[in-house]
Design an enzyme around this catalytic site. Sequence first.
Site, PDB file in Angstrom:
ATOM      1  N   THR A  13       0.832  -1.158  -0.015  1.00  0.00           N
ATOM      2  CA  THR A  13      -0.043  -0.293  -0.004  1.00  0.00           C
ATOM      3  C   THR A  13       0.844   1.352   0.014  1.00  0.00           C
ATOM      4  OG1 THR A  13      -1.569  -1.242   1.310  1.00  0.00           O
ATOM      5  CG2 THR A  13      -2.165   1.092   1.206  1.00  0.00           C
ATOM      6  N   ILE A 137       1.629  12.605   9.901  1.00  0.00           N
ATOM      7  CA  ILE A 137       1.872  13.591  10.785  1.00  0.00           C
ATOM      8  C   ILE A 137       3.494  13.893  11.070  1.00  0.00           C
ATOM      9  CG2 ILE A 137       1.436  14.439  13.230  1.00  0.00           C
ATOM     10  CD1 ILE A 137      -0.746  12.365  13.012  1.00  0.00           C
ATOM     11  N   GLY A 188     -10.354  -1.237   4.618  1.00  0.00           N
ATOM     12  CA  GLY A 188      -9.107  -1.227   4.094  1.00  0.00           C
ATOM     13  C   GLY A 188      -8.205  -0.469   5.316  1.00  0.00           C
ATOM     14  N   ASP A 202       1.923  -2.226  18.017  1.00  0.00           N
ATOM     15  CA  ASP A 202       2.058  -1.237  16.712  1.00  0.00           C
ATOM     16  C   ASP A 202       2.324   0.114  17.634  1.00  0.00           C
ATOM     17  OD1 ASP A 202       2.147  -0.092  13.846  1.00  0.00           O
ATOM     18  OD2 ASP A 202       0.578   1.105  14.818  1.00  0.00           O
ATOM     19  N   LYS A 206       5.677   2.346  18.311  1.00  0.00           N
ATOM     20  CA  LYS A 206       5.825   3.793  17.813  1.00  0.00           C
ATOM     21  C   LYS A 206       6.301   4.606  19.162  1.00  0.00           C
ATOM     22  CE  LYS A 206       2.531   3.302  14.109  1.00  0.00           C
ATOM     23  NZ  LYS A 206       1.089   3.352  13.919  1.00  0.00           N
TER      24      LYS A 206
HETATM   25  N1  HSE Z   1      -1.620  -0.077  11.265  1.00  0.00           N
HETATM   26  C1  HSE Z   1      -1.353   1.233  11.605  1.00  0.00           C
HETATM   27  C2  HSE Z   1      -2.625   1.894  12.262  1.00  0.00           C
HETATM   28  C3  HSE Z   1      -0.604   1.986  10.876  1.00  0.00           C
HETATM   29  O1  HSE Z   1      -3.670   1.369  12.080  1.00  0.00           O
HETATM   30  O2  HSE Z   1      -2.408   3.014  12.711  1.00  0.00           O
HETATM   31  C4  HSE Z   1       0.917   1.491  10.486  1.00  0.00           C
HETATM   32  O3  HSE Z   1       1.595   1.523  11.579  1.00  0.00           O
END
Ligand code: HSE
Length: 432
Positions: A13, A137, A188, A202, A206
């Site tokens: 993507t 961002i 999506g 995730d 970050k």
């Molecule tokens: N899958 C992540 C989100 C984006 O839903 O924010 C990529 O880190």
Amino acid sequence: MRSVNIGLIGLGTIGRGVYDAIIQNGNMISRRAGVSLSLKGVCDRDPRALKGIDKRHCPVVTDSADELIKDPGIDIIVELIGGLEPAGDIILKSISGGKHVVTANKALLSARWKEIFEAASRKGVFVKFEASVGGGIPVIRSLRESLVANRFDKIYGILNGTTNFILSMMADKGSSFKDALKTAQEKGIAEADPELDVSGKDAAHKLSILSLLGFGVDVPGDSIFTEGITSIGPQDLRNASRWGYSVKLLAIARDSGDGLSLRVHPTLIPSRHLLSGVKGEDNAVFVKGDLVGEALLFGKGAGRKPTASSVMGDIVEIAGHLANTGRPSPVFPKLNYDPDKKLKDMEDLNIPFYLRFTVIDKPGVLAGISSVLSENKISIASVSQEERKSGKQVPVIILTHSSREGDLRKAIQKIDSMDFIKARTVVIRIEE
Ligand code: HSE
């Protein structure tokens, strides 16, 4: 005009978004940046991903990353395959071949930033990673440049679009977690395998990057205290709303003087808080610094075009340096690593909690719960039993005053072993 050549590895993507941006906005970028970007090659292991690549714009189309890494004509390798390997190998080989690197790979950077940046420093090449946090961002650049003179108290926010979309749908439409996830996948927004998102990992990857930049700590994402959103039900969002709160998956780095606390978990925040209005797949990062005060960065945290926007910004920055000086900036950006920074133990966190007990509606239940809370020095702020069903299962909600996390855990463990408790108690932390 000097031309800078790019090799793009990973045409998913985001990779497609970058390919389109180079082709569609290339001329405008050249005018703005004074450098011409040329896509020399693209690589993906899946032949379907390479379909429709126009060789007039991109002469090399390959399934071998090595072909691009070893191509002496390529200046910048853009790694967009994600995950630990082979991405780590690709980045390190690119660096050792003298190539600059742009990546969006938060999992890899959070686990191996030191090795990668030390290698880059030795070779005098750039590794840029704006797209690794917050999609479109510009949070990385803000922390490393505009806000670099600040001592931060807090950096926290909504760093995952999928979970924010799910929680927003559960709150606004009363959907179950499962239905909201299905919609996120149909739109999506969520990955086919949403485990990294819904587990909070995730966001933790970050947060690990933001806390390295803002506080100088080396805590890999997988070592950060992380709770996902799977145990939250629509009833928790309704209850929270009745008490004037919304529920968000927050990633929090807070330096309270006695240590830095890092954590990712669902959180009740007051409905008037600016983050409460951040809905759907949007992300937002709050920073509080001694000079800037509070600042909020807001925007699309995921998706093809916003993430490509960040990747392109990094490419253009490197290209600009190469065109102007022929080498990286003499002030090679340093990471603010501080090995002595003290981390706070999660058990010592002192905050209020939302507790949802599932109990049998019978005499003595509330007394049983409150006496264990009191034994553990936990003070009750509000109590509510929403339904009356004598002898049947009902939810009892308790909000506590600020309490020590370690004491609360002990109390909940004891309460959950009592015979009138019918399901694991839901505990959600509150940030005022
Ligand atoms: N899958 C992540 C989100 C984006 O839903 O924010 C990529 O880190």
